[in-house]
Design a protein around this motif. Structure first.
Motif, PDB file in Angstrom:
ATOM      1  N   UNK A  28       0.828  -1.217   0.000  1.00  0.00           N
ATOM      2  CA  UNK A  28       0.000   0.000   0.000  1.00  0.00           C
ATOM      3  C   UNK A  28       0.856   1.260   0.000  1.00  0.00           C
ATOM      4  N   UNK A  29       1.948   1.290   0.803  1.00  0.00           N
ATOM      5  CA  UNK A  29       2.787   2.487   0.833  1.00  0.00           C
ATOM      6  C   UNK A  29       3.449   2.726  -0.520  1.00  0.00           C
ATOM      7  N   UNK A  30       3.860   1.653  -1.187  1.00  0.00           N
ATOM      8  CA  UNK A  30       4.460   1.771  -2.521  1.00  0.00           C
ATOM      9  C   UNK A  30       3.463   2.406  -3.492  1.00  0.00           C
ATOM     10  N   UNK A  31       2.220   1.907  -3.470  1.00  0.00           N
ATOM     11  CA  UNK A  31       1.207   2.429  -4.382  1.00  0.00           C
ATOM     12  C   UNK A  31       0.883   3.890  -4.076  1.00  0.00           C
ATOM     13  N   UNK A  32       0.818   4.238  -2.774  1.00  0.00           N
ATOM     14  CA  UNK A  32       0.498   5.615  -2.402  1.00  0.00           C
ATOM     15  C   UNK A  32       1.642   6.546  -2.801  1.00  0.00           C
ATOM     16  N   UNK A  33       2.879   6.092  -2.682  1.00  0.00           N
ATOM     17  CA  UNK A  33       3.994   6.937  -3.107  1.00  0.00           C
ATOM     18  C   UNK A  33       3.982   7.152  -4.624  1.00  0.00           C
ATOM     19  N   UNK A  34       3.582   6.131  -5.371  1.00  0.00           N
ATOM     20  CA  UNK A  34       3.422   6.319  -6.812  1.00  0.00           C
ATOM     21  C   UNK A  34       2.332   7.348  -7.106  1.00  0.00           C
ATOM     22  N   UNK A  35       1.208   7.240  -6.380  1.00  0.00           N
ATOM     23  CA  UNK A  35       0.131   8.218  -6.589  1.00  0.00           C
ATOM     24  C   UNK A  35       0.593   9.620  -6.202  1.00  0.00           C
ATOM     25  N   UNK A  36       1.369   9.711  -5.133  1.00  0.00           N
ATOM     26  CA  UNK A  36       1.893  11.017  -4.715  1.00  0.00           C
ATOM     27  C   UNK A  36       2.757  11.629  -5.813  1.00  0.00           C
ATOM     28  N   UNK A  37       3.682  10.835  -6.336  1.00  0.00           N
ATOM     29  CA  UNK A  37       4.590  11.330  -7.367  1.00  0.00           C
ATOM     30  C   UNK A  37       3.824  11.760  -8.615  1.00  0.00           C
ATOM     31  N   UNK A  38       2.843  10.963  -9.003  1.00  0.00           N
ATOM     32  CA  UNK A  38       2.093  11.275 -10.216  1.00  0.00           C
ATOM     33  C   UNK A  38       1.109  12.421  -9.990  1.00  0.00           C
ATOM     34  N   UNK A  39       0.661  12.612  -8.756  1.00  0.00           N
ATOM     35  CA  UNK A  39      -0.173  13.773  -8.449  1.00  0.00           C
ATOM     36  C   UNK A  39       0.647  15.059  -8.557  1.00  0.00           C
ATOM     37  N   UNK A  40       1.924  14.984  -8.174  1.00  0.00           N
ATOM     38  CA  UNK A  40       2.795  16.155  -8.329  1.00  0.00           C
ATOM     39  C   UNK A  40       2.943  16.520  -9.799  1.00  0.00           C
ATOM     40  N   UNK A  41       3.039  15.494 -10.679  1.00  0.00           N
ATOM     41  CA  UNK A  41       3.085  15.778 -12.115  1.00  0.00           C
ATOM     42  C   UNK A  41       1.840  16.552 -12.548  1.00  0.00           C
ATOM     43  N   UNK A  42       0.724  16.273 -11.885  1.00  0.00           N
ATOM     44  CA  UNK A  42      -0.560  16.846 -12.263  1.00  0.00           C
ATOM     45  C   UNK A  42      -0.802  18.204 -11.614  1.00  0.00           C
ATOM     46  N   UNK A  43       0.199  18.739 -10.906  1.00  0.00           N
ATOM     47  CA  UNK A  43       0.069  20.064 -10.314  1.00  0.00           C
ATOM     48  C   UNK A  43      -0.644  20.108  -8.988  1.00  0.00           C
ATOM     49  N   UNK A  44      -0.735  18.979  -8.294  1.00  0.00           N
ATOM     50  CA  UNK A  44      -1.424  18.913  -7.002  1.00  0.00           C
ATOM     51  C   UNK A  44      -0.404  19.135  -5.886  1.00  0.00           C
ATOM     52  N   UNK A  45      -0.754  19.949  -4.907  1.00  0.00           N
ATOM     53  CA  UNK A  45       0.089  20.105  -3.719  1.00  0.00           C
ATOM     54  C   UNK A  45      -0.256  18.987  -2.745  1.00  0.00           C
TER      55      UNK A  45
END
Length: 599
Positions: free
Chosen positions: A260-277
């Protein structure tokens, strides 16, 4: 060119004449290979070739195509006597071919032998009533907003059909008849049919897709979203936009080691690409490497030089109730502090009243009143509140001051011993609570969430980002979920985040803490996106009941591999496996994990 009349221009009482104008497009332009229907374009494909054998869900690649394509099936049952007669003629033709080959000394044709055996088996099943025959036509209407997009979409649909041995041809010079055959009119103007038996026809049912649906007709495609992984059923892409859902919250439930932490870190990184703080509550210091790589900020709660004053009032917050909000938060924090110390019951009503008097006295002693002009002055500290309790002199106040002494003058006072030293700035802010003692974990997470909420809830004039989307991730939330006040704070955050363009993501490995309370259930109810990963056998029954899982979905959660998850969004469910690039993988593995390990 067929043009419908305006509904307002139609004469009263002309029901039949005005029906096309009321429900049909404004105009239809007919060409050889496509139609221009209103403002869009459509082209209809006819399925004229099928594989010799089909398996369960053989239509899924077409029904799950990631675009707007209407798959239409016309079914006409054949009468038993007609079916028997056709089977006899077919068997006679095949037997004649076999005998002709034998008479001329030719080798047996494997396709003829197989067809003869299938025809004989089908004739037996039809004769005993175990199967029936149907005349079936399959048509696919592909829609697009431009001619270039239509050409590309038609090519993609044909390639998708060819991947499962379905031959398609465009309805050249018959596009109008083909299009009307795909409308819900029950009329087949093309008549391109093949004979199917019951088993082959039913194998394409139900007409469901294991992929997330494409946008509805007329809805613009999503301009944001992140890649969650690869669909385990179709190998398609699972792309989900939490910001397009009813609310922006999510909940992730998984046992330890499920990824779960691996998946959430991927979502975090990709959310940053999308301009999300992104703000992360990180109890295990797992996001430090990721923050360092993207230029984020790490706030080490528990470090000697890091302090948070729960009574701070933002100088640019001019709302008239800002000081009262801080006083109310002081009540919530003290309840968590007393609960962290194992002091059951928190505060009784008399102690709560004494605390309220002490907080107001501490603010007045620091020169901070309800006048916003005074909020730029240094706010009082928690020890000032304790001093006001002792000065109150009443037994409940003195008792409460003694109960708070570990956090005002004792071993756990460092976090509250001075003014706030760190401000959360940047596109990624990680609040690390690993250095905090166990007695300070829940209060530290609550303080971090409160600070994040003050950023999210900042008045528009005080928000330098101009209403930027924000994602708040609470990893290992079981630390906070075991405290009633902490769950109530998360519940309030989940309900209020959507109106402020923010989303809350709650991640926990202890499903019982989230499912075992009404407030925890409320957090789930206010999360439009739900991600379930591998579950322990002891918890899967409760999880299946709370999320209305089927038996197959529950078994999938018991046997899921690391990184596999079941994504629930509204009425849609899709199983996926997290995928990453080599660079993403290096950033998302934890500090004590082998970099070569896969999720």
């Amino acid at each position: 060119m067929l043009t419908g009349r305006s509904a307002s221009a139609a004469p009263a009482g002309a029901d039949v004449d005005t029906l096309p104008a009321l429900v049909g497009p404004a105009s239809v332009e007919v060409t050889a290979r496509y139609l221009k229907v209103g403002d869009g374009y459509t082209s209809t494909l006819l399925v004229n070739g099928y594989p010799a054998e089909v398996g369960a869900g053989w239509l899924s690649p077409l029904t799950g195509w990631p675009g707007r394509a209407d798959v239409v099936i016309h079914i006409e049952p054949l009468a038993p006597q007609v079916a028997a007669s056709r089977l006899r003629r077919q068997r006679a033709r095949l037997e004649s071919s076999r005998r002709s080959d034998a008479e001329h000394g030719r080798l047996d044709d494997p396709s003829t032998e197989a067809a003869a055996a299938d025809a004989a088996e089908l004739a037996d099943r039809v004769a005993c009533g175990a199967s029936r025959l149907f005349r079936v036509g399959h048509y696919v209407a592909v829609h697009a907003t431009s001619l270039e997009e239509l050409t590309e979409s038609v090519a993609h649909v044909r390639a998708t059909a060819a991947s499962v041995m379905l031959d398609t041809v465009p309805a050249t010079w018959r596009q109008m008849q083909a299009w009307t055959s795909t409308l819900p009119l029950g009329v087949d103007s093309i008549g391109m049919r093949r004979v199917f038996d019951t088993d082959s026809l039913s194998a394409g049912m139900p007409l469901a897709s294991a992929d997330l649906p494409a946008p509805l007709p007329g809805d613009p495609p999503s301009a944001s979203g992140v890649l969650y992984g690869v669909n385990t059923a179709t190998n398609g892409i699972v792309w989900h936009d939490r910001w397009a859902a009813d609310n922006h919250n999510s909940v992730v439930l998984a046992r330890s080691g499920a990824g779960k932490s691996y998946m959430i870190k991927l979502e975090t990184l990709r959310s940053l690409y999308d301009g999300v703080q992104v703000h992360v509550i990180d109890p295990e210091d797992e996001y430090r490497r990721l923050a360092g790589a993207v230029g984020g900020t790490v706030i080490d709660l528990g470090a000697p030089d890091v302090r948070l004053n729960p009574l701070d009032i933002a100088a640019d917050d001019t709302r008239p109730d800002a000081r009262n909000r801080r006083a109310l938060f002081a009540h919530a924090l003290v309840n968590v502090l007393l609960g962290a110390a194992g002091q059951a019951g928190g505060m009784d009503p008399v102690e709560r009243a004494a605390l309220d008097r002490a907080v107001n006295a501490a603010y007045l002693g620091a020169g901070v009143t309800n006048d916003p002009a005074t909020w730029r002055r240094p706010a009082p500290l928690l020890r000032d509140v304790a001093a006001a309790l002792e000065a109150d002199g009443s037994p409940p106040a003195v008792t409460l001051a003694a109960r708070l002494s570990p956090w005002t003058t004792g071993s756990f006072s460092d976090l509250f011993a001075g003014p706030t030293t760190t401000r959360p700035t940047g596109h990624l802010v990680v609040w690390s609570t690993r250095r905090l003692a166990d007695e300070l974990r829940a209060p530290g997470m609550l303080l971090a969430l409160d600070t994040i909420w003050r950023v999210v809830d900042a008045p528009p004039a005080a928000d330098p980002t101009g209403g930027r989307r924000r994602l708040v991730i609470v990893d290992e939330a079981w630390t906070l979920l075991r405290d009633g006040e902490g769950v109530r704070f998360l519940n309030r955050l989940a309900k209020a985040a959507r109106k402020r363009r923010a989303g809350l993501s709650v991640i926990t490995q202890d499903a019982a803490d989230l499912l075992g309370s009404e407030l925890g259930q409320a957090v789930i109810a206010n999360s439009a996106t739900q991600v379930l990963m591998r579950q322990a056998p002891q918890a899967v029954a409760a999880v299946a009941d709370s999320f209305s899982l089927t038996g197959g979905e529950a078994r999938m959660l018991l046997s899921a591999q690391r990184g596999e998850s079941l994504l629930l969004s509204g009425s849609n469910r899709v199983a996926s496996h997290a995928v990453s690039s080599y660079r993403e993988h290096a950033l998302c593995v934890t500090g004590n994990t082998d970099p070569e390990e896969t999720p």
